[in-house]
Design an enzyme around this catalytic site. Structure first.
Site, mmCIF file in Angstrom:
data_model
loop_
_atom_site.group_PDB
_atom_site.id
_atom_site.type_symbol
_atom_site.label_atom_id
_atom_site.label_comp_id
_atom_site.label_asym_id
_atom_site.label_seq_id
_atom_site.Cartn_x
_atom_site.Cartn_y
_atom_site.Cartn_z
ATOM 1 N N THR A 1 -7.677 89.174 -71.377
ATOM 2 C CA THR A 1 -7.207 90.501 -70.946
ATOM 3 C C THR A 1 -7.973 91.607 -71.670
ATOM 4 O O THR A 1 -8.352 92.614 -71.059
ATOM 5 C CB THR A 1 -5.700 90.640 -71.230
ATOM 6 O OG1 THR A 1 -5.030 89.581 -70.555
ATOM 7 C CG2 THR A 1 -5.153 91.976 -70.765
ATOM 8 N N LYS B 1 -2.683 80.686 -79.887
ATOM 9 C CA LYS B 1 -3.697 81.034 -78.880
ATOM 10 C C LYS B 1 -5.069 80.622 -79.397
ATOM 11 O O LYS B 1 -5.454 80.956 -80.508
ATOM 12 C CB LYS B 1 -3.667 82.532 -78.569
ATOM 13 C CG LYS B 1 -4.642 82.917 -77.461
ATOM 14 C CD LYS B 1 -4.420 84.314 -76.949
ATOM 15 C CE LYS B 1 -5.479 84.755 -75.943
ATOM 16 N NZ LYS B 1 -5.505 83.923 -74.724
ATOM 17 N N HIS C 1 -1.887 88.279 -80.477
ATOM 18 C CA HIS C 1 -1.224 87.158 -79.786
ATOM 19 C C HIS C 1 -0.625 86.194 -80.804
ATOM 20 O O HIS C 1 -0.954 86.250 -81.989
ATOM 21 C CB HIS C 1 -2.221 86.395 -78.898
ATOM 22 C CG HIS C 1 -2.518 87.089 -77.597
ATOM 23 N ND1 HIS C 1 -3.461 88.084 -77.494
ATOM 24 C CD2 HIS C 1 -1.987 86.941 -76.355
ATOM 25 C CE1 HIS C 1 -3.499 88.524 -76.245
ATOM 26 N NE2 HIS C 1 -2.607 87.848 -75.527
ATOM 27 N N PHE D 1 -1.911 87.767 -65.096
ATOM 28 C CA PHE D 1 -1.276 87.878 -63.781
ATOM 29 C C PHE D 1 -0.096 88.839 -63.769
ATOM 30 O O PHE D 1 0.585 88.956 -62.750
ATOM 31 C CB PHE D 1 -0.822 86.496 -63.292
ATOM 32 C CG PHE D 1 -1.920 85.723 -62.614
ATOM 33 C CD1 PHE D 1 -2.349 86.077 -61.345
ATOM 34 C CD2 PHE D 1 -2.545 84.666 -63.249
ATOM 35 C CE1 PHE D 1 -3.376 85.390 -60.716
ATOM 36 C CE2 PHE D 1 -3.574 83.969 -62.634
ATOM 37 C CZ PHE D 1 -3.988 84.330 -61.364
#
Ligand SMILES: NC(=O)c1ccc[n+]([C@@H]2O[C@H](COP(=O)([O-])OP(=O)(O)OC[C@H]3O[C@@H](n4cnc5c(N)ncnc54)[C@H](O)[C@@H]3O)[C@@H](O)[C@H]2O)c1
Length: 256
Positions: A151, A144, A140, A108
């Site tokens: 993405t 995660k 990451h 986002f």
């Protein structure tokens, strides 16, 4: 701007950031499903009248159930959770068969949205140059769960659109160490999990003479959280199944 009552499905790294930032935009958190009080269909139904928009940053196994409740009761929902995309067609169909409003994004943040546009433009040129191979690497934090990141898959789809058209690549695959044979027509995504890294995405165009390297590095989760809150404001007056393009098109026109 309308003040919203937000319901959180998942209160981990992202949910907590939304709890911090939502009041700055005048919104209140009126429901929370988390570790010791997890999401169930019954709990969401019970809380529906005190929530204007639901925001889901939980786990991929939850998303489909959340969408089913949203569709049944015509609710508004922002999906930030990743890893459920093989169910995309079903989720879209369920939403479209109702009056619910759902927006999803693998990321986002407006920076990543812009980065994807840069990748799109760059790929339109690079995909015509046979000398350059292309790959994606994402990094990451070590908690995660899914890999490759949502993405990186979105970025891969952007690249593949151009590489398919030029006939240089036909599919996307995760790169796993130990692959003995790499296919030249596959666009590989490699992943690292380390420490606290918020999210880094790198695209490499490599030729014998040089290397062109594009990268995006998130400095904090605030960009994702703020984007999700603004997406909640946007979906609060809309219905249907939307991706990030619909939302950012309005944002960039200055309409939101
Ligand atoms: N779209 C974006 O911009 C964006 C940005 C960051 C992370 N993400 C994605 O969002 C998701 C969450 O990320 P995070 O970093 O907050 O992870 P996290 O592990 O810190 O938090 C997830 C939370 O969901 C909770 N959870 C799991 N199952 C649940 C259930 N049944 N009911 C209620 N809560 C439940 C867990 O207890 C945990 O607190 C992941 O899929 C991640 O990839 C998306």
């Amino acid at each position: 701007m309308k003040k919203l009552r937000l319901g959180l499905i998942g209160v981990g790294q992202m949910g907590n950031r939304i709890i911090q930032l939502a009041p700055e935009r005048g919104h209140t958190i009126t429901a929370e499903f988390k570790g010791n009080f997890p999401f169930t269909e019954e709990r969401m139904i019970q809380a529906k009248d005190r929530v204007d928009v639901w925001i889901d940053f939980s786990h991929s196994t939850v998303t489909e159930k959340v969408v089913a409740v949203a569709a049944q009761y015509n609710l508004k929902l922002v999906i930030g959770t990743t890893g459920w995309y093989e169910k995309m067609d079903e989720v879209a169909k369920v939403t479209e068969s109702s009056e619910a409003g759902v927006i999803w994004a693998s990321n986002f943040s407006s920076g990543v949205y812009t980065f994807n546009k840069i990748v799109d433009f760059t790929a339109s040129i690079m995909s015509k140059l046979r000398a350059y191979d292309v790959s994606i690497h994402e990094i990451h934090h070590n908690e995660k769960r899914d890999a490759p990141s949502g993405t990186s898959k979105t970025l891969a789809e952007t690249l593949l659109k151009h590489y398919k058209a030029s006939g240089l690549k036909s599919k996307i695959a995760p790169f796993s160490p130990g692959n003995t044979e790499l296919n030249k027509d596959t666009l590989y995504i490699s992943s690292s999990r380390v420490g606290q890294v918020v999210g880094t995405h790198e695209i490499m165009f490599d030729a014998p003479e040089d290397n062109i390297f594009l990268s995006h590095e998130a400095r904090s989760r605030n960009g994702f959280a703020l984007g999700a809150i603004r997406a909640a404001e946007w979906i609060s007056t809309r219905k249907g199944f939307h991706n990030i393009d619909d939302f950012f098109a309005d944002l960039m026109d200055g309409q939101e």
